[in-house]
Design a protein around this motif. Structure first.
Motif, PDB file in Angstrom:
ATOM      1  N   LYS A  38       0.837  -1.216   0.000  1.00 49.93           N
ATOM      2  CA  LYS A  38       0.000   0.000   0.000  1.00 49.93           C
ATOM      3  C   LYS A  38       0.862   1.253   0.000  1.00 49.93           C
ATOM      4  O   LYS A  38       0.654   2.171  -0.786  1.00 49.93           O
ATOM      5  CB  LYS A  38      -0.931   0.008   1.226  1.00 49.93           C
ATOM      6  CG  LYS A  38      -2.164  -0.868   1.046  1.00 49.93           C
ATOM      7  CD  LYS A  38      -3.329  -0.406   1.917  1.00 49.93           C
ATOM      8  CE  LYS A  38      -3.129  -0.658   3.378  1.00 49.93           C
ATOM      9  NZ  LYS A  38      -4.351  -0.398   4.163  1.00 49.93           N
TER      10      LYS A  38
ATOM     11  N   ARG B 178     -17.098  -4.357  -0.156  1.00 50.61           N
ATOM     12  CA  ARG B 178     -15.681  -4.451   0.225  1.00 50.61           C
ATOM     13  C   ARG B 178     -15.005  -5.709  -0.281  1.00 50.61           C
ATOM     14  O   ARG B 178     -13.797  -5.882  -0.108  1.00 50.61           O
ATOM     15  CB  ARG B 178     -15.560  -4.392   1.751  1.00 50.61           C
ATOM     16  CG  ARG B 178     -15.753  -2.974   2.254  1.00 50.61           C
ATOM     17  CD  ARG B 178     -15.105  -2.785   3.611  1.00 50.61           C
ATOM     18  NE  ARG B 178     -15.027  -1.368   3.908  1.00 50.61           N
ATOM     19  CZ  ARG B 178     -15.639  -0.793   4.946  1.00 50.61           C
ATOM     20  NH1 ARG B 178     -16.352  -1.512   5.784  1.00 50.61           N
ATOM     21  NH2 ARG B 178     -15.513   0.504   5.141  1.00 50.61           N
TER      22      ARG B 178
ATOM     23  N   ILE C  89     -13.122  -8.459  -2.466  1.00 48.17           N
ATOM     24  CA  ILE C  89     -12.010  -8.286  -3.403  1.00 48.17           C
ATOM     25  C   ILE C  89     -12.060  -9.406  -4.445  1.00 48.17           C
ATOM     26  O   ILE C  89     -12.003 -10.582  -4.094  1.00 48.17           O
ATOM     27  CB  ILE C  89     -10.660  -8.316  -2.654  1.00 48.17           C
ATOM     28  CG1 ILE C  89     -10.643  -7.205  -1.596  1.00 48.17           C
ATOM     29  CG2 ILE C  89      -9.501  -8.140  -3.633  1.00 48.17           C
ATOM     30  CD1 ILE C  89      -9.533  -7.347  -0.580  1.00 48.17           C
TER      31      ILE C  89
ATOM     32  N   ARG D 270     -10.659 -11.873  -7.236  1.00 46.00           N
ATOM     33  CA  ARG D 270      -9.340 -12.480  -7.448  1.00 46.00           C
ATOM     34  C   ARG D 270      -9.348 -13.275  -8.756  1.00 46.00           C
ATOM     35  O   ARG D 270     -10.388 -13.762  -9.186  1.00 46.00           O
ATOM     36  CB  ARG D 270      -8.995 -13.432  -6.295  1.00 46.00           C
ATOM     37  CG  ARG D 270      -8.998 -12.787  -4.916  1.00 46.00           C
ATOM     38  CD  ARG D 270      -7.794 -11.904  -4.698  1.00 46.00           C
ATOM     39  NE  ARG D 270      -7.786 -11.346  -3.338  1.00 46.00           N
ATOM     40  CZ  ARG D 270      -6.821 -10.546  -2.887  1.00 46.00           C
ATOM     41  NH1 ARG D 270      -5.804 -10.196  -3.672  1.00 46.00           N
ATOM     42  NH2 ARG D 270      -6.874 -10.059  -1.669  1.00 46.00           N
TER      43      ARG D 270
ATOM     44  N   TYR E 249     -11.934 -16.152 -10.276  1.00 46.09           N
ATOM     45  CA  TYR E 249     -13.309 -16.103  -9.753  1.00 46.09           C
ATOM     46  C   TYR E 249     -14.283 -15.980 -10.925  1.00 46.09           C
ATOM     47  O   TYR E 249     -14.004 -15.310 -11.924  1.00 46.09           O
ATOM     48  CB  TYR E 249     -13.495 -14.898  -8.814  1.00 46.09           C
ATOM     49  CG  TYR E 249     -12.874 -15.029  -7.442  1.00 46.09           C
ATOM     50  CD1 TYR E 249     -12.054 -16.100  -7.111  1.00 46.09           C
ATOM     51  CD2 TYR E 249     -13.128 -14.067  -6.466  1.00 46.09           C
ATOM     52  CE1 TYR E 249     -11.491 -16.201  -5.844  1.00 46.09           C
ATOM     53  CE2 TYR E 249     -12.565 -14.156  -5.192  1.00 46.09           C
ATOM     54  CZ  TYR E 249     -11.744 -15.220  -4.887  1.00 46.09           C
ATOM     55  OH  TYR E 249     -11.188 -15.304  -3.633  1.00 46.09           O
TER      56      TYR E 249
ATOM     57  N   TYR F 252      -7.108  -5.543  -4.467  1.00 43.62           N
ATOM     58  CA  TYR F 252      -7.518  -4.373  -3.706  1.00 43.62           C
ATOM     59  C   TYR F 252      -6.787  -3.187  -4.313  1.00 43.62           C
ATOM     60  O   TYR F 252      -5.579  -3.245  -4.530  1.00 43.62           O
ATOM     61  CB  TYR F 252      -7.111  -4.579  -2.248  1.00 43.62           C
ATOM     62  CG  TYR F 252      -7.264  -3.384  -1.353  1.00 43.62           C
ATOM     63  CD1 TYR F 252      -8.467  -3.132  -0.696  1.00 43.62           C
ATOM     64  CD2 TYR F 252      -6.196  -2.518  -1.142  1.00 43.62           C
ATOM     65  CE1 TYR F 252      -8.593  -2.038   0.149  1.00 43.62           C
ATOM     66  CE2 TYR F 252      -6.322  -1.421  -0.300  1.00 43.62           C
ATOM     67  CZ  TYR F 252      -7.523  -1.194   0.333  1.00 43.62           C
ATOM     68  OH  TYR F 252      -7.654  -0.116   1.169  1.00 43.62           O
TER      69      TYR F 252
ATOM     70  N   ARG G 132     -16.108 -16.666  -3.153  1.00 45.32           N
ATOM     71  CA  ARG G 132     -16.267 -17.775  -2.215  1.00 45.32           C
ATOM     72  C   ARG G 132     -17.745 -18.088  -1.956  1.00 45.32           C
ATOM     73  O   ARG G 132     -18.190 -18.195  -0.819  1.00 45.32           O
ATOM     74  CB  ARG G 132     -15.529 -17.463  -0.907  1.00 45.32           C
ATOM     75  CG  ARG G 132     -14.010 -17.333  -1.110  1.00 45.32           C
ATOM     76  CD  ARG G 132     -13.274 -17.049   0.184  1.00 45.32           C
ATOM     77  NE  ARG G 132     -13.545 -15.738   0.740  1.00 45.32           N
ATOM     78  CZ  ARG G 132     -12.949 -14.618   0.351  1.00 45.32           C
ATOM     79  NH1 ARG G 132     -12.067 -14.643  -0.637  1.00 45.32           N
ATOM     80  NH2 ARG G 132     -13.254 -13.459   0.899  1.00 45.32           N
TER      81      ARG G 132
ATOM     82  N   ILE H 258      -2.969  -6.031   5.233  1.00 46.61           N
ATOM     83  CA  ILE H 258      -4.273  -6.701   5.287  1.00 46.61           C
ATOM     84  C   ILE H 258      -5.387  -5.695   5.005  1.00 46.61           C
ATOM     85  O   ILE H 258      -5.400  -4.583   5.552  1.00 46.61           O
ATOM     86  CB  ILE H 258      -4.451  -7.419   6.637  1.00 46.61           C
ATOM     87  CG1 ILE H 258      -3.504  -8.638   6.626  1.00 46.61           C
ATOM     88  CG2 ILE H 258      -5.898  -7.854   6.864  1.00 46.61           C
ATOM     89  CD1 ILE H 258      -3.267  -9.256   7.956  1.00 46.61           C
TER      90      ILE H 258
ATOM     91  N   PHE I   9      -8.913  -6.892   4.143  1.00 46.41           N
ATOM     92  CA  PHE I   9     -10.270  -7.411   4.260  1.00 46.41           C
ATOM     93  C   PHE I   9     -10.259  -8.662   5.129  1.00 46.41           C
ATOM     94  O   PHE I   9      -9.343  -9.466   5.063  1.00 46.41           O
ATOM     95  CB  PHE I   9     -10.814  -7.760   2.862  1.00 46.41           C
ATOM     96  CG  PHE I   9     -12.278  -8.127   2.847  1.00 46.41           C
ATOM     97  CD1 PHE I   9     -13.250  -7.152   2.976  1.00 46.41           C
ATOM     98  CD2 PHE I   9     -12.670  -9.453   2.690  1.00 46.41           C
ATOM     99  CE1 PHE I   9     -14.601  -7.494   2.954  1.00 46.41           C
ATOM    100  CE2 PHE I   9     -14.022  -9.795   2.662  1.00 46.41           C
ATOM    101  CZ  PHE I   9     -14.983  -8.815   2.791  1.00 46.41           C
TER     102      PHE I   9
ATOM    103  N   GLU J 179      -7.589 -11.322   3.982  1.00 44.37           N
ATOM    104  CA  GLU J 179      -7.044 -10.978   2.668  1.00 44.37           C
ATOM    105  C   GLU J 179      -6.063  -9.821   2.798  1.00 44.37           C
ATOM    106  O   GLU J 179      -6.363  -8.795   3.397  1.00 44.37           O
ATOM    107  CB  GLU J 179      -8.163 -10.560   1.696  1.00 44.37           C
ATOM    108  CG  GLU J 179      -9.128 -11.672   1.383  1.00 44.37           C
ATOM    109  CD  GLU J 179      -9.969 -11.378   0.146  1.00 44.37           C
ATOM    110  OE1 GLU J 179      -9.382 -10.957  -0.879  1.00 44.37           O
ATOM    111  OE2 GLU J 179     -11.189 -11.550   0.219  1.00 44.37           O
ATOM    112  N   SER J 180      -4.903 -10.021   2.191  1.00 41.59           N
ATOM    113  CA  SER J 180      -3.974  -8.909   2.040  1.00 41.59           C
ATOM    114  C   SER J 180      -4.130  -8.369   0.614  1.00 41.59           C
ATOM    115  O   SER J 180      -4.963  -8.865  -0.148  1.00 41.59           O
ATOM    116  CB  SER J 180      -2.547  -9.383   2.296  1.00 41.59           C
ATOM    117  OG  SER J 180      -2.169 -10.330   1.330  1.00 41.59           O
TER     118      SER J 180
ATOM    119  N   THR K 173      -3.026 -11.509  -1.526  1.00 39.26           N
ATOM    120  CA  THR K 173      -3.418 -12.907  -1.373  1.00 39.26           C
ATOM    121  C   THR K 173      -4.606 -13.110  -0.420  1.00 39.26           C
ATOM    122  O   THR K 173      -4.940 -12.233   0.378  1.00 39.26           O
ATOM    123  CB  THR K 173      -2.205 -13.750  -0.912  1.00 39.26           C
ATOM    124  OG1 THR K 173      -2.536 -15.123  -0.998  1.00 39.26           O
ATOM    125  CG2 THR K 173      -1.812 -13.425   0.508  1.00 39.26           C
ATOM    126  N   VAL K 174      -5.224 -14.288  -0.534  1.00 43.52           N
ATOM    127  CA  VAL K 174      -6.353 -14.691   0.301  1.00 43.52           C
ATOM    128  C   VAL K 174      -5.904 -15.864   1.147  1.00 43.52           C
ATOM    129  O   VAL K 174      -5.282 -16.787   0.638  1.00 43.52           O
ATOM    130  CB  VAL K 174      -7.537 -15.158  -0.569  1.00 43.52           C
ATOM    131  CG1 VAL K 174      -8.725 -15.536   0.301  1.00 43.52           C
ATOM    132  CG2 VAL K 174      -7.918 -14.102  -1.578  1.00 43.52           C
TER     133      VAL K 174
END
Lengths: 367, 130
Positions: A37, A293, A295, A297, A300, A317, A346, B37, B39, B59-60, B63-64
């Motif tokens: 980030k 919120r 994310i 991937r 999916y 993200y 999921r 991280i 989520f 989740e970062s 990755t999950v």
């Protein structure tokens, strides 16, 4: 493929900086230093430094170089002037993508093709196999060449004090080369990048990389790992080989029709691409912005009213938006901006909206 | 770095047991491996947990990762700052304070012996080193 791990000339410097190192396309590369980030936002707000020395550089030299390249890539290299760069794909006979690349044109008789690390050996062999008997020489310069990128709205201001070239004079997708160009070293500098922000890519001799890197680090430009490189390119909607494009995908289906010049005669894959266009494209790549919120991937499922319409090709993200974003390969009917889709996260159908990338407007110059 | 008063799983969760209720989170090592991280998915209060079964997701950016229940029990509280829809949403607490503000759930454990049988700080330290 060789199995020994490859290292860039800056590998030890990254370790000393405390980078987390990972294997990427056979290379030991920094994935992050202080955190994805923070690194991402440094580039968006100021400037950051990338070691991209794993990228491949294939030099094409000779009187037949122009025609040879023209016959291999989907873009029109005659529209790329000397000291200009051009983005393109290279396809197989079936019109599927072998790699995406940037062509640097020095003259009619000398070019460098910058290819993905993961495809370097494949592309070099592909080109060797199609090389005419005379008039074209190929040299894989990848191991002798280092590549450092400086990206961000302040990239030019940070680089100029170390650079003998007038950076302001280098237009978008153009390059200059000079002795003592950067930190006293011979370098080629292009206004190119993969972040959506303004910036430069600096090609130099492998042995000169550390001097250039340390000069810019000394000026306070933070190092950026491959993790942030991926979130930056995804916010900009740029394709990544192995995700949006591969040997199962045509550039037309991946939203890269703008680098496919079908009016150009005789390049590998042209016939298949013409036929695909005539019969209508069934798939396209779109940008997806998540509403909640969750994310998205890679891999999916993408749904419309409960029906399967495609797959996420890249998802993450977004540090700039604090939201999930993705590129997805979907049925062409999903293309219109604002189309409401769902992503199967999921087992839960999470709402997403089709948007036209870039997701984030960076400082990249378009002229 | 590894608190002595907690118990640990091989999947890098920690448990702080007090009066039959175990507070659960992920370790410093785990958050460092994951990176930033962004989520967290947690089960609602009242959910029955089964030892070693998936109870949530963290989740970062890149990755999950699944979360695994350290013991049998019932969820009696969740850390709403990790997965609320409000302004107090702060999943980065897991990075900043993995053994404190980054706690995830509280579990009324069926049998406290299940928790004391987990790895102690020394054993977990060996695991996280290897």
């Amino acid at each position: 493929m060789s199995t020994a791990t490859l290292r860039t000339p800056l590998c030890e410097v990254h370790r000393q900086e405390g980078a987390k190192m990972v294997d990427f396309a056979g290379w030991e590369m920094p994935i992050e230093y202080t955190g994805i980030k923070q690194e991402h936002l440094s580039v968006r707000q100021d400037a950051g430094l990338f070691d991209l020395s794993h990228m491949g550089e294939i030099e094409v030299v000779g009187s037949g170089a122009l025609d040879f390249i023209q016959g291999l890539i989907t873009n029109d290299v005659t529209r790329c002037a000397a000291t200009q760069c051009q983005y393109s794909t290279m396809c197989n006979e079936g019109g599927r993508v072998l790699d995406d690349l940037i062509t640097y044109r020095f003259s009619d008789e000398r070019f460098i093709l910058v290819v993905n690390a993961s495809n370097r050996e494949k592309i070099f062999a592909w080109m060797q196999g199609r090389r005419p008997a005379q008039g074209v020489e190929l040299k894989d310069q990848s191991m002798a060449t280092a590549l450092i990128a400086i990206q961000g709205p302040n990239a030019q201001a940070k680089l100029q004090p170390f650079c003998s070239l007038d950076l302001e004079a280098i237009r978008y997708y153009h390059f200059h080369q000079g002795e003592a160009a950067v930190a006293g070293k011979l370098a080629l500098v292009s206004r190119t990048g993969y972040t959506g922000d303004d910036g430069f890519e600096i090609y130099c001799q492998a042995g000169d990389a550390e001097a250039i890197w340390k000069a810019l680090r000394g000026a306070g430009v933070p190092p950026i790992g491959l993790g942030a490189r991926d979130t930056l390119r995804l916010e900009s909607g740029y394709s990544l080989y192995g995700h949006e494009i591969d040997e199962q995908t045509s550039p037309l289906e991946a939203g890269l029709g703008w680098v496919v010049k079908l009016e150009k005669s005789g390049f590998v894959g042209r016939q298949a691409l013409v036929e695909q266009k005539q019969s209508g494209l069934k798939r396209t790549v779109v940008g997806l912005l998540m509403e909640g919120r969750a994310i998205p991937r890679e891999g999916y499922r993408v749904l419309r009213d409960g029906q399967d319409v495609g797959r996420i090709t890249s998802g993450t993200y977004s540090p700039s938006l604090s939201k999930g974003i993705a590129l997805a390969s979907v049925e062409s009917t999903c293309r219109p901006e604002g189309t409401n889709l769902q992503v199967d996260v999921r087992g839960r159908a999470e709402n997403a909206r089709v948007v036209k990338p870039p997701f984030v407007a960076g400082s990249v110059r378009r002229n | 770095m590894i608190p002595e008063d907690l118990r640990y799983t091989k999947e890098h969760e920690w448990v702080r047991l007090s009066n039959g209720v175990g507070e659960v989170g992920i370790t410093h090592f785990a958050q460092d491996q994951l990176g930033d991280i962004v989520f967290v998915e947690l089960p609602p209060v009242g959910t029955r947990l089964e030892a070693n079964k998936r109870f949530g997701t963290v989740e970062s950016v890149k990755t999950v990762s699944d979360l695994f229940a350290p013991c049998n029990g019932e969820v009696v509280a969740i850390n709403t700052r990790l997965n609320s829809d409000g302004d107090d949403f702060q999943p980065e607490l897991i990075n900043q304070d993995p053994y404190g503000g980054g706690w995830m759930i509280k579990v009324k454990v069926d049998n406290p012996d299940e928790v004391t049988a987990l790895l102690d700080a020394r054993a977990y330290g060996e695991l996280a080193k290897s």
